[in-house]
Structure formats: structure tokens, C-alpha cells
Design a protein around this motif. Sequence first.
Motif, PDB file in Angstrom:
ATOM      1  N   VAL A 116     -12.941   7.675  -0.007  1.00 55.82           N
ATOM      2  CA  VAL A 116     -11.650   7.411   0.613  1.00 55.82           C
ATOM      3  C   VAL A 116     -10.546   7.622  -0.413  1.00 55.82           C
ATOM      4  N   ALA A 117      -9.395   8.143   0.043  1.00 51.95           N
ATOM      5  CA  ALA A 117      -8.269   8.392  -0.854  1.00 51.95           C
ATOM      6  C   ALA A 117      -7.653   7.079  -1.328  1.00 51.95           C
ATOM      7  N   GLU A 118      -7.125   7.089  -2.534  1.00 51.65           N
ATOM      8  CA  GLU A 118      -6.418   5.908  -3.038  1.00 51.65           C
ATOM      9  C   GLU A 118      -5.069   5.787  -2.339  1.00 51.65           C
ATOM     10  N   HIS A 129      -7.349   7.979   8.383  1.00 49.31           N
ATOM     11  CA  HIS A 129      -8.644   8.265   7.759  1.00 49.31           C
ATOM     12  C   HIS A 129      -9.179   9.639   8.165  1.00 49.31           C
ATOM     13  N   ASN A 130      -8.288  10.638   8.192  1.00 47.17           N
ATOM     14  CA  ASN A 130      -8.698  11.997   8.526  1.00 47.17           C
ATOM     15  C   ASN A 130      -9.779  12.511   7.581  1.00 47.17           C
ATOM     16  N   ALA A 353     -10.856  14.819  12.102  1.00 40.43           N
ATOM     17  CA  ALA A 353     -11.412  13.858  11.142  1.00 40.43           C
ATOM     18  C   ALA A 353     -12.897  14.099  10.900  1.00 40.43           C
ATOM     19  N   GLU A 354     -13.333  13.758   9.696  1.00 47.04           N
ATOM     20  CA  GLU A 354     -14.757  13.858   9.375  1.00 47.04           C
ATOM     21  C   GLU A 354     -15.545  12.787  10.117  1.00 47.04           C
ATOM     22  N   LEU A 355     -14.956  11.617  10.244  1.00 48.49           N
ATOM     23  CA  LEU A 355     -15.638  10.500  10.900  1.00 48.49           C
ATOM     24  C   LEU A 355     -15.644  10.690  12.413  1.00 48.49           C
ATOM     25  N   GLU A 356     -16.648  10.123  13.056  1.00 48.98           N
ATOM     26  CA  GLU A 356     -16.637  10.092  14.522  1.00 48.98           C
ATOM     27  C   GLU A 356     -15.884   8.877  15.041  1.00 48.98           C
TER      28      GLU A 356
END
Length: 613
Positions: A116-118, A129-130, A353-356
Motif C-alpha cells: 500500500v502507498a504511504e 486503494h486503486n 483496481a487490483e483488489l476485488e
Amino acid sequence: MVRNDSSSDERINRRRFLQAAGGSATAVALAGCFDSDDGEDGDGGNGGNGGNGDEENPARKAQNAWETIEENPDEDAEDIRNEAYVEIEEAVRDDMILLPLFHNLEERMWYDRVDVAETGPLGGHRQQHNDTTVEGSDELRMINSQMTTLDPIQSTDTASGAVINQMYENLVHYPNGETELENQLVEGVDVSDDLLTYTFTLTDAQFHNGEELTADDFVYAWRRLVESPDSQRANFAIGAGFLGIEHEVDEDEGVGAANVVPDSLAVEAIDDSTLEVTLANPDPAALDILAYDSFAAVPEGFVDDIEGYDGEVDQQEFSTGTAAGTGPFELDGWEPGTEARVTRFDDYHGEPAELESIHWQIIEDDNAIWTYVNEGNADLFEIPTPFYEPENVDAEADDTGREVGTYGPLENGETVNYLGVAELSTFYAAFNARHVPRPVRQAIAYVTDHDELIEIVFKERGETAFSFTPPGMWPGGEDAYQDFVDEWPYSPNETDRQAAQELLEDAGYSDDDPFEMTITTYDDEAFQDFAGLTRDKVADLPIDLSIEETEFGTLQNRGEDGDLEFYTLGWIWSWVDPSYGHFGFEPENTNTELIPEEADGYYLDWQTELDDE
């Protein structure tokens, strides 16, 4: 520190920054510079009153200062506004209507499985949270507090904003809570020479309901912001000191809290992809304000709460069970008090997004949060203060000042990743002036030891706060801020019972006739510890202090009803401008008989002291 003579050019550049493809600009300098030499000619800092002869009435001083801010929105009046911001801080301090406690160090921890990005000082709740991934899972699991709404124009709490931010988008935004403003649903902007008219070119995007984004959707969404009876932030769009979009007002025929004539807002769709906005006065923070959640795009006519639209859903449904944004995630469901989930929007205008999915378990009890974390049920989380151990942090400052490293071990033996960011926020204890007289308020300030709070109660998770405005955005910079801190009159960093005793005795209180009041905190153990510590400190003083705990939403509702005496809350800046935050101190705006429909200040009832002149 940016001095006034150079800031004009910088502000103009900020207004034009989106004209460059992929352009961005820093927002840090917007607060400007309060020149101490200028101050000698005017207020000069402590005790000034803007020439109104009202030194003895802090509420009047604050009211006059806010009106000065509203009456001087032009670029060349920045010094005047900055002087007024300081006067408001002085009035708050001298009247002790609100006791700043600490500026938060936002910390987040995550297991190694998470990439996750800072995040930056505007808060992790602004992070979409793309690009976040979780090794071995398609779902990111987090913890959230009680949410109040899914409707962007109704949202005022961070918990709701964290979910709304995944589903809705604005013209511009602060990626990952950094202070650099970037395009979101806009490709460029042209600004008129008088800095009043903004013409935006929209990007191609699609709503979750399948409709294509057009300029009419923004016209509709912003009409809802100022016309809907459920809007909580109409002042952000039309208020002086905020965006100040031109509009018509009719006290008999107008709608919403500001009596706006329907469809009179100066926001026009030139064509499907061109949006024009006209302000009443230039505003240095105009683009920054547009990043606030309430300015998000909503499909035209989707909700039925303004004139001319039957709506596909009513506002109640829109606020609790339906969403229709352009964001990378769409609503899967929200069960108040239990959980919320969003799922990936495959037709997102950017890279999907990477997440589902993202899931938030809603938990407010510190023990339950700690158990949830140690059982590995949360991927990305914060540690409740009662379980936080400062010595478990092993981190170093990066080139932006963020502390980056590890935290651990947890009770489960795991060492997790750590990020600490100085957040633009202030957590405080406040008083309702209708119920708590000034000597009692000042006595509480005398017995409050800020250093002790940070070290013992808040376990070094923040900086001591002697002002509402954080030092990082203080008008005039660090030296001016330190001058203000040096003038703190309530025995800083010590427990001065003697001074408190003398104040209370002079006000007529005694052991046989103490002042009785209750401090109300929401379900936060650190604030509850503060309440207990304060009760112990006044135990031998003529103050009979009771403690009560309530749910966050209940505290808000009671505050709006004027049913709090002494309470704890916090404020997080959504953009880097002192006026966003100071508007809540305008005494006439703190009238709880008008909140939330006709006023949106803090729950102070400070207007009652205007009558004491």
C-alpha cells in the motif's frame, strides 16, 4: 514561509496548474505569511481587536474577526485575513471556550502481505486503494468507526468519508492524503483574468449505474449541495470565506439552509464536457475546496431532494443503501454498526483496481479492535492507544518527514510495517458557554498539563496543542506560532491547582457550593483517560466533575441539541487553509438552536456571550 509579496504569483500559478497535462501544485503555502512587522501596525498578535474596542469580550472579538475574513476575500487582503485568524485563536484561548489538547500523529500499521502507498498529512482516509494489493487475497480488510451516511453532501465524519472516497470522485483530489492537488475528473481548467470564472474540461468517465459523466451531472450535484435540506456543507459552496459561488437568495422562496433560489447557482454546463463556475470573489483556496467530498459528481436526477427532479431513489435510500459515483469501487453493502464493503468497478475511467473488494469491520471498542488485529483479521489498521507501546516503533524519517519502519511485536508475535505522519488535525476538549462559565473553563485549562497528556495518556502519539490551527499551517509560520505558544496564560505543562482555586473562589464557588458539570467522551479510551485524569485533578477544587461515555453519533446529536457541557472531539483539515476550521468558531455560527439546519459551527453556544457586552 512564503511572504506576501511573492505569494500572488504562486496563487495565480495554482489556478492555472491544471492547464498543463498532468499538472499538480503544492498546497502547503496557501496559508500565506503573517508578517510580524505588519502586525505592529495592526493587532500585533496578542490582545488585538481589529480596531473595534472589544478586548474584554472574546466572543465579540471572534465574531468581528470572522466577519473581517468574510469581508476581505481578495488576494491582496491575505495579511488582513491572517491577522483575523490569529485574533480568533486569541479569543478562543482567552475565553477558553475550547482547550486544544494535541495534534495527532496519524499512524498506520500493515502486515507484510499488504502493498500500500504511504499517505500524507491530510489523512489516510483520502487514499483510494486503486493500487493496493494483498498477497494471497483479493480483498483488503480494514477497521472503521461508526459511519453516518453514504451521501457525499451529508457526510461530515472521517469514517463515512473513508468509504465515500472509494466510490465518488471530484474534479480534483489529494492522492493518498498528500498536499499536492491533482486532476481526478478533469483534464484542464481555464481561469478568467479576474480570477472569478473557472472553465473545466471534464475527462471521460462512467458512473456505476452505467451513465456517462457530463457537465450536467456536476451542475446537479452542486445544486444538491446548496439546495438539499440534507446537505451539511452548503456553506462550502456559497459561503464567503469558502468557495463563494454566485447565487441568488430569497428568504421566502429559497431552499436549503441558505435560502438559495433553486437553480440560481452560477454553475453551468457549456456542453457535455465543459463546466463553468463563477465565484463572487477570488478565492485562493478555490481548487483545494473542490477536492472536498461534498463536491463529488452524482448522476443528474439520481436523488429526489431538489426541485425539478423526481429521482431514481429518495435521499434516505441514497444515504444508507445506494451509491452511484465514478470511483474505482462501487457499493456492495453497508450494515450500520457492523460492516461495509465495496467491490471493484471494472468500467473505471482509470486503471481498474487490483483488489476485488474492500471490507471495513465497524468496531469502536479498543479491546475488540486489539483482538481483531491480533487474530490477523485486519490487513491495514491502527493500534488503540491503551495497547500502543512507543518502544515498539523502529522507524526513521524519510525525505518528507514521515516516520517509516516497523512496529512490533504484536501480541501474536508478528512485527508489522509502520508509518507515522504528522496530521493536520487538532483534538480538543470544548465547553458549551450556555452551561459552563468562563472561570470554570479557565480553571480546567490551569490544571491541564499538555506534556503529561502526550506522554502518559496519548503515549507520545502526537504533539502538544496550544492552538486550534496546527503549527504546520499557522499564519506567519513557525516563529509566529511559537510567539503565540509562549503567551499561553494557563501555566503551560504543569498542573496549577492554586491558580484554578483562586479563579473559582473569585467566581463564588466553594467546597460547599462547587460548580457541577459532566464531561462527555465517545468510546475512546484515551479521551476517557483524559476525563479521569481531569476529574482527579479537580477533586480538591470546587468543581464536581462527572464522566459519561456515549457513542460517537450520540455525542454529535447531543452536541447539536446543546445538550453537552464539556466534551471531547477532533478536527482534521480537508485542505490547507485556516478558514477551514475557523468558520466553526464564528460565535453566531455556534448556536445549537440553529445547528445543523441553519448553522454548522462547533457545539459552543458562544453566541450567548455576545449578549454580555
